[in-house]
Scaffold this motif. Structure first.
Motif, PDB file in Angstrom:
ATOM      1  N   LEU A  29      18.078  -2.219 -42.857  1.00  0.00           N
ATOM      2  CA  LEU A  29      16.818  -2.965 -43.159  1.00  0.00           C
ATOM      3  C   LEU A  29      16.619  -3.595 -44.541  1.00  0.00           C
ATOM      4  N   ARG A  30      17.659  -3.403 -45.274  1.00  0.00           N
ATOM      5  CA  ARG A  30      17.536  -3.685 -46.805  1.00  0.00           C
ATOM      6  C   ARG A  30      17.454  -5.059 -47.159  1.00  0.00           C
ATOM      7  N   GLU A  31      17.893  -5.948 -46.173  1.00  0.00           N
ATOM      8  CA  GLU A  31      17.463  -7.315 -46.593  1.00  0.00           C
ATOM      9  C   GLU A  31      16.060  -7.720 -46.321  1.00  0.00           C
ATOM     10  N   HIS A  32      15.377  -6.958 -45.346  1.00  0.00           N
ATOM     11  CA  HIS A  32      13.814  -7.438 -45.236  1.00  0.00           C
ATOM     12  C   HIS A  32      13.030  -6.622 -46.035  1.00  0.00           C
ATOM     13  N   MET A  33      13.633  -5.702 -46.792  1.00  0.00           N
ATOM     14  CA  MET A  33      12.765  -4.941 -47.750  1.00  0.00           C
ATOM     15  C   MET A  33      12.565  -5.656 -49.110  1.00  0.00           C
ATOM     16  N   ASP A  34      11.266  -5.395 -49.533  1.00  0.00           N
ATOM     17  CA  ASP A  34      10.905  -6.105 -51.027  1.00  0.00           C
ATOM     18  C   ASP A  34      11.797  -5.184 -51.918  1.00  0.00           C
ATOM     19  N   TYR A  35      11.644  -3.680 -51.763  1.00  0.00           N
ATOM     20  CA  TYR A  35      12.418  -2.841 -52.449  1.00  0.00           C
ATOM     21  C   TYR A  35      13.106  -1.993 -51.581  1.00  0.00           C
ATOM     22  N   PRO A  36      14.466  -1.686 -51.816  1.00  0.00           N
ATOM     23  CA  PRO A  36      15.070  -0.846 -50.955  1.00  0.00           C
ATOM     24  C   PRO A  36      15.060   0.897 -51.494  1.00  0.00           C
ATOM     25  N   PRO A  37      15.176   1.785 -50.598  1.00  0.00           N
ATOM     26  CA  PRO A  37      14.672   2.994 -51.120  1.00  0.00           C
ATOM     27  C   PRO A  37      15.156   3.403 -52.630  1.00  0.00           C
ATOM     28  N   ARG A  38      16.219   3.081 -53.040  1.00  0.00           N
ATOM     29  CA  ARG A  38      16.806   3.461 -54.444  1.00  0.00           C
ATOM     30  C   ARG A  38      15.902   2.668 -55.448  1.00  0.00           C
ATOM     31  N   GLN A  39      15.584   1.622 -55.081  1.00  0.00           N
ATOM     32  CA  GLN A  39      14.477   0.977 -56.071  1.00  0.00           C
ATOM     33  C   GLN A  39      13.118   1.423 -55.929  1.00  0.00           C
ATOM     34  N   ILE A  40      12.615   1.989 -54.830  1.00  0.00           N
ATOM     35  CA  ILE A  40      11.477   2.388 -54.696  1.00  0.00           C
ATOM     36  C   ILE A  40      11.191   3.462 -55.469  1.00  0.00           C
ATOM     37  N   PHE A  41      12.481   4.552 -55.483  1.00  0.00           N
ATOM     38  CA  PHE A  41      12.204   5.784 -56.212  1.00  0.00           C
ATOM     39  C   PHE A  41      12.328   5.404 -57.634  1.00  0.00           C
ATOM     40  N   SER A  42      12.945   4.376 -58.133  1.00  0.00           N
ATOM     41  CA  SER A  42      13.027   4.160 -59.675  1.00  0.00           C
ATOM     42  C   SER A  42      11.625   3.569 -59.918  1.00  0.00           C
ATOM     43  N   LEU A  43      11.006   2.927 -59.148  1.00  0.00           N
ATOM     44  CA  LEU A  43       9.590   2.504 -59.468  1.00  0.00           C
ATOM     45  C   LEU A  43       8.533   3.520 -59.638  1.00  0.00           C
ATOM     46  N   ILE A  44       8.893   4.669 -58.698  1.00  0.00           N
ATOM     47  CA  ILE A  44       7.956   5.911 -58.824  1.00  0.00           C
ATOM     48  C   ILE A  44       8.345   6.465 -60.272  1.00  0.00           C
ATOM     49  N   ARG A  45       9.254   6.407 -60.745  1.00  0.00           N
ATOM     50  CA  ARG A  45       9.594   7.131 -61.896  1.00  0.00           C
ATOM     51  C   ARG A  45       9.148   5.943 -63.163  1.00  0.00           C
ATOM     52  N   ALA A  46       9.102   4.822 -62.775  1.00  0.00           N
ATOM     53  CA  ALA A  46       8.511   3.995 -63.851  1.00  0.00           C
ATOM     54  C   ALA A  46       7.089   3.825 -63.811  1.00  0.00           C
ATOM     55  N   GLY A  47       6.360   4.588 -62.996  1.00  0.00           N
ATOM     56  CA  GLY A  47       4.763   4.496 -62.831  1.00  0.00           C
ATOM     57  C   GLY A  47       4.281   3.129 -62.318  1.00  0.00           C
ATOM     58  N   LYS A  48       5.150   2.496 -61.391  1.00  0.00           N
ATOM     59  CA  LYS A  48       4.592   1.420 -60.689  1.00  0.00           C
ATOM     60  C   LYS A  48       3.745   1.765 -59.400  1.00  0.00           C
ATOM     61  N   ARG A  49       2.672   2.389 -59.607  1.00  0.00           N
ATOM     62  CA  ARG A  49       2.036   2.523 -58.339  1.00  0.00           C
ATOM     63  C   ARG A  49       1.674   1.386 -57.470  1.00  0.00           C
ATOM     64  N   GLU A  50       1.094   0.421 -57.908  1.00  0.00           N
ATOM     65  CA  GLU A  50       0.736  -0.561 -56.925  1.00  0.00           C
ATOM     66  C   GLU A  50       1.792  -1.085 -56.155  1.00  0.00           C
ATOM     67  N   GLU A  51       2.930  -1.401 -56.989  1.00  0.00           N
ATOM     68  CA  GLU A  51       4.268  -2.115 -56.304  1.00  0.00           C
ATOM     69  C   GLU A  51       4.801  -1.084 -55.286  1.00  0.00           C
ATOM     70  N   VAL A  52       4.679   0.268 -55.385  1.00  0.00           N
ATOM     71  CA  VAL A  52       4.974   1.144 -54.450  1.00  0.00           C
ATOM     72  C   VAL A  52       4.309   1.553 -53.229  1.00  0.00           C
ATOM     73  N   LEU A  53       3.018   1.677 -53.627  1.00  0.00           N
ATOM     74  CA  LEU A  53       2.105   1.824 -52.383  1.00  0.00           C
ATOM     75  C   LEU A  53       1.808   0.588 -51.708  1.00  0.00           C
ATOM     76  N   GLY A  54       1.967  -0.465 -52.410  1.00  0.00           N
ATOM     77  CA  GLY A  54       1.645  -1.698 -51.823  1.00  0.00           C
ATOM     78  C   GLY A  54       2.999  -2.473 -51.061  1.00  0.00           C
ATOM     79  N   SER A  55       4.176  -1.671 -51.148  1.00  0.00           N
ATOM     80  CA  SER A  55       5.335  -2.407 -50.642  1.00  0.00           C
ATOM     81  C   SER A  55       5.586  -2.508 -49.166  1.00  0.00           C
TER      82      SER A  55
END
Ligand code: SF4
Ligand code: SF4
Length: 196
Positions: free
Chosen positions: A40-66
């Motif tokens: 489903l990577r093409e339909h995802m705004d952020y694929p799993p690896r990027q979600i994990f990077s965003l978590i580490r980067a403190g991007k709460r809104e991007e992750v929980l709103g993804s």
């Protein structure tokens, strides 16, 4: 709390503590195998690896709103392929569950469907497909429900003809009160964990 750059210093810690399997992310080495293998990577705004990077980067809104966290279909490919044996799928579902609890509804239809599915299990101990679809369709208002019914009418007819969907309502299972006690207890434990 986020700063002006949208950075929330405590978000990673919040995920490690409150999201099912959330602390497994600590083991991620950012190789991207999960993202490359996800159908489903093409339909995802952020694929799993990027979600994990965003978590580490403190991007709460991007992750929980993804939308991505709501799209996972539990196909298990990422789990099998991850060189660190991280339960990627569990983390994605954990994040989706947590996001809904915090009031995020990135895919409102999926959220409504999930809520109604849960209600059905609680009410009867089993799912009545016809009732579930009907309630989920009409949750967004009368006209939206009518539109959906017409859109999926042919699928419904085929399901009935192939005896995959009944027209008469499903009955409650025996021992429904015991099941409800278990579900209540699970919900209580979950609430207790999220306020820790
Ligand atoms: S495959 Fe595993 S280690 Fe690699 S990015 Fe995905 S979760 Fe991280
Ligand atoms: S389990 Fe979910 S995240 Fe993993 S590959 Fe399948 S759809 Fe993608």
């Amino acid at each position: 709390m986020e700063n002006k750059m949208g950075y929330n210093a405590s978000f990673a810690e919040e995920v490690f503590r409150n999201v099912d399997s959330g602390d497994e992310i600590k083991m991620c080495m950012n190789c991207g195998v999960c993202a490359a293998s996800c159908p489903l990577r093409e339909h995802m705004d952020y694929p799993p690896r990027q979600i994990f990077s965003l978590i580490r980067a403190g991007k709460r809104e991007e992750v929980l709103g993804s939308q991505s966290i709501m799209l996972c279909t539990s196909c298990y490919t990422c789990v099998v392929k991850c060189p660190r044996s991280i339960p990627v799928m569990d983390v994605m579902h954990g994040l989706a569950h947590y996001a809904l609890k915090k009031g995020y509804t990135p895919r409102i239809e999926a959220a409504r469907f999930g809520k109604e599915f849960w209600n059905q299990v609680y009410r009867r101990g089993r799912v009545d497909e016809r009732d579930l679809a009907q309630r989920a369709y009409f949750a967004g208002g009368f006209w939206e429900g009518v539109k959906k019914i017409l859109e999926f009418a042919d699928v419904g007819i085929k399901l009935v003809l192939h005896r995959r969907m009944k027209l008469i309502p499903e009955k409650k299972i025996k021992g429904i009160s015991t099941l409800r006690k278990m579900l209540d207890k699970a919900e209580m434990l979950d609430k207790g964990r999220s306020v820790q």
